[in-house]
Design a protein around this motif. Sequence first.
Motif, PDB file in Angstrom:
ATOM      1  N   LYS A  37       0.827  -1.202   0.000  1.00 19.48           N
ATOM      2  CA  LYS A  37       0.000   0.000   0.000  1.00 19.48           C
ATOM      3  C   LYS A  37       0.872   1.267   0.000  1.00 19.48           C
ATOM      4  CE  LYS A  37      -3.650   2.135   2.749  1.00 19.48           C
ATOM      5  NZ  LYS A  37      -4.498   1.982   3.921  1.00 19.48           N
ATOM      6  N   GLN A  61       6.261   1.804  11.428  1.00 25.30           N
ATOM      7  CA  GLN A  61       5.133   2.208  12.275  1.00 25.30           C
ATOM      8  C   GLN A  61       5.582   2.737  13.640  1.00 25.30           C
ATOM      9  OE1 GLN A  61       1.646  -0.255  12.159  1.00 25.30           O
ATOM     10  NE2 GLN A  61       2.246  -1.214  10.259  1.00 25.30           N
ATOM     11  N   TYR A 117      -2.365  11.012   6.004  1.00 27.86           N
ATOM     12  CA  TYR A 117      -3.363   9.940   6.040  1.00 27.86           C
ATOM     13  C   TYR A 117      -2.850   8.742   6.842  1.00 27.86           C
ATOM     14  CZ  TYR A 117      -5.911   5.851   4.392  1.00 27.86           C
ATOM     15  OH  TYR A 117      -6.606   4.679   4.332  1.00 27.86           O
ATOM     16  N   VAL A 118      -1.626   8.331   6.563  1.00 28.27           N
ATOM     17  CA  VAL A 118      -1.072   7.151   7.251  1.00 28.27           C
ATOM     18  C   VAL A 118      -0.908   7.452   8.741  1.00 28.27           C
ATOM     19  CG1 VAL A 118       0.874   5.555   7.401  1.00 28.27           C
ATOM     20  CG2 VAL A 118       0.073   6.308   5.184  1.00 28.27           C
ATOM     21  N   GLN A 133      -2.540   9.580  10.554  1.00 26.34           N
ATOM     22  CA  GLN A 133      -3.857   9.654  11.192  1.00 26.34           C
ATOM     23  C   GLN A 133      -4.444   8.254  11.386  1.00 26.34           C
ATOM     24  OE1 GLN A 133      -6.662  12.011   9.021  1.00 26.34           O
ATOM     25  NE2 GLN A 133      -7.650  12.728  10.886  1.00 26.34           N
ATOM     26  N   THR A 134      -4.312   7.430  10.337  1.00 26.85           N
ATOM     27  CA  THR A 134      -4.865   6.075  10.394  1.00 26.85           C
ATOM     28  C   THR A 134      -4.207   5.265  11.507  1.00 26.85           C
ATOM     29  OG1 THR A 134      -5.125   6.189   8.006  1.00 26.85           O
ATOM     30  CG2 THR A 134      -5.320   4.012   8.991  1.00 26.85           C
ATOM     31  N   LEU A 135      -2.906   5.416  11.648  1.00 23.24           N
ATOM     32  CA  LEU A 135      -2.169   4.612  12.620  1.00 23.24           C
ATOM     33  C   LEU A 135      -2.081   5.295  13.992  1.00 23.24           C
ATOM     34  CD1 LEU A 135       0.820   3.561  10.319  1.00 23.24           C
ATOM     35  CD2 LEU A 135      -1.235   2.243  10.843  1.00 23.24           C
TER      36      LEU A 135
END
Length: 221
Positions: free
Chosen positions: A121, A156, A183-184, A186-188
């Motif tokens: 991704k 991460q 985005y990443v 916020q998502t994580l």
Amino acid sequence: MSELLSVQHLTKSFQTSSQQPVCILNDISFSLQAGESMAVCGESGSGKSTLLFVLGGLLPLDKGHIFFQQQPIVYNHLVASSEIGYVFQHYQLIEELNVEENIYLPSRIQQKTVDRHFFNKIVDLLKIASLLQRQTTHLSGGECQRIAIARTLLTQPKLILADEPTGSLDEATGMRVMDLFFYVCQTLGTSFILVTHNAVFAEKTNKVFYLKRGKMSDEKD
Ligand SMILES: Nc1ncnc2c1ncn2[C@@H]1O[C@H](COP(=O)(O)OP(=O)(O)OP(=O)(O)O)[C@@H](O)[C@H]1O
Ligand SMILES: [Mg+2]
């Protein structure tokens, strides 16, 4: 929210050969909650990169304290290294490794299990799939920076220290990369401190600080 980073009275000077020490960071205090993001703006030479290096324990401080998840950050002591990720102003890719190996390297060193779906991704969104088997020597600056961002995202970390991550990209690519980055994170639920000259990017973070003459302020002037 719990406190992720606490910076208390941080002071940092550099000794130049002929002159008195120059104070770059002068009694700076701030904190960052888990999941929160912040931007640091300021003119060239104001100390933004120095701040990120000190926060991550890559440069010693003169005075003050830094706590990451309630643990002190100690210069050259790598306790926090798997929890703090960097995107450097100068990408610092390893020339002996190909692109895919570069992206995997920090995760391997930190013995983190990598989800291949997550890898794909990130690679897809950053448009680096066609580069994976290339050596890094002849890549453009923009390509190198996208690889450096992918490398950090893949581990991460809880906190990312990002030093002008899109400084070498054209505007459209820079926007796309930063949108992915936001985005990443916020998502994580990943916190980040973003050094940037771009007001649009800065305004997308939870708080913006300006570094000027060694002091950090939430007011531009
Ligand atoms: N190791 C060092 N020894 C002496 N002076 C240094 C050292 N590292 C940085 N400096 C000086 O400290 C000041 C702040 O440097 P820094 O790289 O943190 O600025 P910056 O805000 O990141 O600038 P830019 O926007 O150009 O990247 C500069 O005047 C720089 O010359
Ligand atoms: Mg810098």
